[in-house]
Design an enzyme around this catalytic site. Structure first.
Site, PDB file in Angstrom:
ATOM      1  N   CYS A   1       0.854  -1.194   0.000  1.00 13.93           N
ATOM      2  CA  CYS A   1       0.000   0.000   0.000  1.00 13.93           C
ATOM      3  C   CYS A   1       0.887   1.239   0.000  1.00 13.93           C
ATOM      4  O   CYS A   1       1.925   1.262   0.651  1.00 13.93           O
ATOM      5  CB  CYS A   1      -0.878  -0.015   1.255  1.00 13.93           C
ATOM      6  SG  CYS A   1      -1.798   1.506   1.524  1.00 13.93           S
TER       7      CYS A   1
ATOM      8  N   CYS B   1      -3.773   7.526  -1.509  1.00 16.53           N
ATOM      9  CA  CYS B   1      -5.100   7.612  -2.107  1.00 16.53           C
ATOM     10  C   CYS B   1      -6.163   8.040  -1.090  1.00 16.53           C
ATOM     11  O   CYS B   1      -7.148   8.674  -1.455  1.00 16.53           O
ATOM     12  CB  CYS B   1      -5.488   6.290  -2.737  1.00 16.53           C
ATOM     13  SG  CYS B   1      -5.580   4.934  -1.562  1.00 16.53           S
TER      14      CYS B   1
ATOM     15  N   THR C   1      -4.675   4.630   7.740  1.00 13.02           N
ATOM     16  CA  THR C   1      -3.524   4.298   6.896  1.00 13.02           C
ATOM     17  C   THR C   1      -2.593   5.501   6.731  1.00 13.02           C
ATOM     18  O   THR C   1      -3.049   6.617   6.471  1.00 13.02           O
ATOM     19  CB  THR C   1      -4.020   3.827   5.518  1.00 13.02           C
ATOM     20  OG1 THR C   1      -4.773   2.641   5.699  1.00 13.02           O
ATOM     21  CG2 THR C   1      -2.863   3.563   4.570  1.00 13.02           C
TER      22      THR C   1
ATOM     23  N   GLU D   1      -0.956   1.154   9.730  1.00 16.17           N
ATOM     24  CA  GLU D   1      -2.125   1.850  10.273  1.00 16.17           C
ATOM     25  C   GLU D   1      -1.908   2.218  11.739  1.00 16.17           C
ATOM     26  O   GLU D   1      -1.129   1.581  12.443  1.00 16.17           O
ATOM     27  CB  GLU D   1      -3.377   0.968  10.143  1.00 16.17           C
ATOM     28  CG  GLU D   1      -3.993   0.956   8.753  1.00 16.17           C
ATOM     29  CD  GLU D   1      -3.186   0.234   7.686  1.00 16.17           C
ATOM     30  OE1 GLU D   1      -2.363  -0.632   8.041  1.00 16.17           O
ATOM     31  OE2 GLU D   1      -3.356   0.553   6.488  1.00 16.17           O
TER      32      GLU D   1
ATOM     33  N   HIS E   1     -13.127   5.931  -2.500  1.00 14.58           N
ATOM     34  CA  HIS E   1     -12.129   5.001  -1.983  1.00 14.58           C
ATOM     35  C   HIS E   1     -12.395   3.567  -2.447  1.00 14.58           C
ATOM     36  O   HIS E   1     -11.458   2.812  -2.716  1.00 14.58           O
ATOM     37  CB  HIS E   1     -12.099   5.098  -0.460  1.00 14.58           C
ATOM     38  CG  HIS E   1     -10.763   4.714   0.105  1.00 14.58           C
ATOM     39  ND1 HIS E   1      -9.572   5.153  -0.437  1.00 14.58           N
ATOM     40  CD2 HIS E   1     -10.417   3.906   1.141  1.00 14.58           C
ATOM     41  CE1 HIS E   1      -8.566   4.641   0.239  1.00 14.58           C
ATOM     42  NE2 HIS E   1      -9.052   3.876   1.195  1.00 14.58           N
TER      43      HIS E   1
ATOM     44  N   TYR F   1     -10.060   0.175  -5.193  1.00 17.72           N
ATOM     45  CA  TYR F   1      -9.551  -1.134  -4.796  1.00 17.72           C
ATOM     46  C   TYR F   1      -9.336  -2.113  -5.946  1.00 17.72           C
ATOM     47  O   TYR F   1      -8.578  -3.072  -5.810  1.00 17.72           O
ATOM     48  CB  TYR F   1     -10.459  -1.737  -3.713  1.00 17.72           C
ATOM     49  CG  TYR F   1     -10.017  -1.332  -2.322  1.00 17.72           C
ATOM     50  CD1 TYR F   1     -10.019   0.007  -1.936  1.00 17.72           C
ATOM     51  CD2 TYR F   1      -9.564  -2.267  -1.408  1.00 17.72           C
ATOM     52  CE1 TYR F   1      -9.590   0.382  -0.669  1.00 17.72           C
ATOM     53  CE2 TYR F   1      -9.133  -1.894  -0.138  1.00 17.72           C
ATOM     54  CZ  TYR F   1      -9.151  -0.575   0.222  1.00 17.72           C
ATOM     55  OH  TYR F   1      -8.712  -0.210   1.476  1.00 17.72           O
TER      56      TYR F   1
ATOM     57  N   CYS G   1      -5.380  -0.678  -7.108  1.00 16.53           N
ATOM     58  CA  CYS G   1      -4.184  -1.053  -6.333  1.00 16.53           C
ATOM     59  C   CYS G   1      -4.122  -2.562  -6.105  1.00 16.53           C
ATOM     60  O   CYS G   1      -3.058  -3.177  -6.227  1.00 16.53           O
ATOM     61  CB  CYS G   1      -4.142  -0.293  -5.017  1.00 16.53           C
ATOM     62  SG  CYS G   1      -5.512  -0.617  -3.901  1.00 16.53           S
TER      63      CYS G   1
ATOM     64  N   GLU H   1      -6.912  -6.292   5.535  1.00 16.56           N
ATOM     65  CA  GLU H   1      -7.032  -4.975   4.905  1.00 16.56           C
ATOM     66  C   GLU H   1      -7.998  -5.042   3.716  1.00 16.56           C
ATOM     67  O   GLU H   1      -8.780  -4.119   3.486  1.00 16.56           O
ATOM     68  CB  GLU H   1      -5.657  -4.483   4.461  1.00 16.56           C
ATOM     69  CG  GLU H   1      -5.569  -2.981   4.247  1.00 16.56           C
ATOM     70  CD  GLU H   1      -6.131  -2.542   2.922  1.00 16.56           C
ATOM     71  OE1 GLU H   1      -6.621  -1.393   2.849  1.00 16.56           O
ATOM     72  OE2 GLU H   1      -6.095  -3.317   1.949  1.00 16.56           O
TER      73      GLU H   1
END
Lengths: 483, 104
Positions: free
Chosen positions: A98, A102, A189, A257, A292, A296, A299, A443
């Protein structure tokens, strides 16, 4: 635009309050627990300056006309939305992890549109304040976290019904020069290596919840802001000096996180974007979540490219790549990954303009994207582990491989095909272990909202009456039959 | 103009999911161009570019857009395993570009 090293230096100039394993951390940029996460974000700066990635990772500011990092951009077309997905895939491929930027990017876009709507209805100054912050973020190329999720306490109660009101970030004082907020945001994050936090409400709110309707910007080293970094699976390997056993020592596992505590934190009015307007909380939550969840399939597809590549290479090393069932599973991995990508591209192409002029992905399709991620990433991991074999969980350590007494045995008995050293197999196994065990999977389940959050949005967004009418028409069962 | 070197530049599509190794081609090309006596490799940010090579990782060819084409008098578009819409194997792409750059 900053480069990666300038970003690292910018972190060293800040003095945030950060704790990890019971100790206060002096420099996040220089501590082994955080370095992989810092490296991953640093790559978003470096690649924006690399010719190969420039077209994806830079753009022109709609506010100033200056060239900016794409992670500070407000989307003004479906093309921008598609570009975001492609840039996330590219960065996922390069990091296998990650890269955290974003979240704040999506928060900026959501707040940009909601503050505009707020201003139209109430005549508030929030939008101009956000535009001022956005100009600063673009000019300084800042990395902001998006801090939405509250600890929530008793989930059956609304924020104002909680025995402990601090379970949701709330306003405890309104002053002439700003507000004071208290509470916490969980599993944020990039929290310890960002420049600041964009704080947003976590749920739709009612009139009784007015004090919980707060959206603001808080620089990371503001007094009263305390960061408690979360543990990850096998995180002690980062501090043990071993490299192979980390799997991905350069960029680590997911984003790093933290729990952010706001202990009576003062926020000047210039950084306040919502203060009591509870009726706009849902719009903010939905727009942020949409942006968001759109991500997904970008990424995670990039990560799936790395995982599939590692699995294929490992099958070659272990001499199984020719087996038909292995090839079938590898193809299945590609199918799962590209399905996620299809979802992200589709919701971006079906995006539309909001009143503020910026674009949002189609909410229904964005939620489908994320819901698929909660399933497909687990299936991808299962297939990778199936092909990898039990050695994934029983392999001796890097230290034993280097040991003068037993290293020769590790070398001998971990070898696969004759012409490839055991080290190659060990490195691939550790990379797959890091990407498929523990934290990385969780995650995928809960990042950007748990599956039920997506299902609630599907329930709201699905056009049930339209679907019923279609069926009634074809089946000859008109509405009158049920009246 | 006689005696003046023709200025050649390179622009990438963005490299989101390339089917060919763009970085390798991007490393080979400047060196190959520099070996040609009548060619000069320059940055894509410069002006007066004669030919811009648009290196795209797949047939979608995201880099092939007017804003980039307008930077030069002529462009050569690589889109996955093709050069100017003619199929070319990845290993032969650099050679095919150099051949196109040479005067006929």
């Amino acid at each position: 635009m900053m480069c990666g090293d300038e970003y690292r230096e910018s972190l060293r100039r800040l003095k945030p309050e950060v704790y990890y394993l019971g100790e206060k951390i002096e420099s996040v940029a220089d501590h082994p627990a955080f370095i992989p996460h810092v490296n991953s974000v640093a790559l978003t700066y470096d690649l924006a300056r690399a010719p190969e990635f420039e077209e994806l990772l830079t753009t022109k500011s709609h506010l100033t006309g200056e060239k900016i990092n794409f992670f500070t951009h407000v989307h003004h077309s479906c093309h921008d939305l598609v570009r975001k997905v492609k840039s996330l895939r590219a960065l996922g491929q390069q990091t296998g992890s990650c890269f955290a930027r974003c979240v704040g990017h999506d928060a900026l876009n959501a707040i940009y549109s909601v503050t505009y709507d707020l201003g139209k209805k109430n005549g508030t100054e929030y939008h101009q304040r956000l535009v001022n912050l956005l100009k600063e973020v673009q000019a300084k190329d800042l990395f902001l976290s998006g801090a939405m999720t509250d600890p929530k306490g008793d989930r059956s109660l609304s924020p104002s019904q909680q025995k402990d009101p601090d379970q949701h970030v709330h306003i405890v004082a309104r002053k002439q020069d700003g507000i004071v907020v208290r509470g916490a945001k969980a599993h944020i994050t990039g929290a310890v290596n960002a420049h600041g936090h964009l704080v947003m409400p976590t749920t739709s709110l009612k009139e009784a919840d007015q004090d919980f309707a707060v959206c603001c910007y808080v620089p990371i080293d503001t007094p009263g802001v305390i960061h408690i970094f979360g543990r990850q699976t096998n995180d002690d390997r980062k501090c043990s000096g071993c490299l192979i056993d980390q799997g991905n020592p350069e960029y680590g596992i997911v984003g790093g996180e933290a729990l952010i505590v706001f202990e009576d934190v003062f926020v000047p009015w210039e950084h306040v974007f919502m203060c009591g307007e509870y009726d706009f909380a849902f719009d903010l939550v939905e727009r942020f979540a949409t942006a968001h969840r759109q991500n997904y399939g970008g990424c995670k597809t990039g990560l799936a490219d790395v995982l599939t590549g590692a699995t294929y290479a490992l099958a070659e090393v272990q001499g199984t790549v020719g087996a038909s069932h292995v090839r079938d599973k590898l193809v299945e991995m590609v199918h799962l990954a590209e399905t996620l990508y299809c979802c992200s591209i589709a919701c971006s192409c079906q995006g539309y303009a909001l009143p503020a002029g910026n674009f949002m992905a189609d909410p229904l399709l964005a939620n489908v994207t994320k819901l698929n991620v909660t399933r497909h990433v687990y299936e991808l991991a299962r297939l990778a582990q199936d092909i990898a074999g039990g050695m994934l969980a029983t392999m001796p350590s890097e230290s034993d491989w280097k040991n003068t007494s037993v290293g020769k045995y590790v070398d001998k008995y971990l070898k696969g095909v004759a012409d490839v050293p055991a080290e190659t197999r060990m490195r691939l196994l550790r990379l797959i272990e890091g990407m498929t065990c523990g934290t990385a999977l969780v995650e995928s389940m809960h990042g950007a909202g748990s599956p039920q959050a997506q299902k609630i949005m599907l329930m709201r967004r699905a056009n049930w009456e339209h679907k019923k009418r279609l069926a009634q028409k074809l089946s000859g069962t008109g509405e009158s039959r049920h009246d | 103009m006689p005696g003046q070197k023709r200025r050649v530049s390179l622009k990438y599509c963005g490299s989101c999911n390339p089917l060919i190794d763009l970085s390798r081609i991007g490393q080979v090309l400047p060196a190959a161009i520099s070996q040609e006596t009548d060619l000069l490799f320059v940055s894509a940010e410069e002006t007066n570019i004669d030919t811009i090579i648009i290196l795209c990782g797949c047939p979608r060819a995201c880099g092939n857009k007017e804003t980039i084409r307008a930077r030069a008098l002529r462009c050569i578009v690589v889109a996955g395993e093709s050069v100017d819409a003619v199929p070319v194997a990845e290993k032969d792409i650099s050679t095919a570009i150099i051949k196109k750059l040479k005067p006929k």
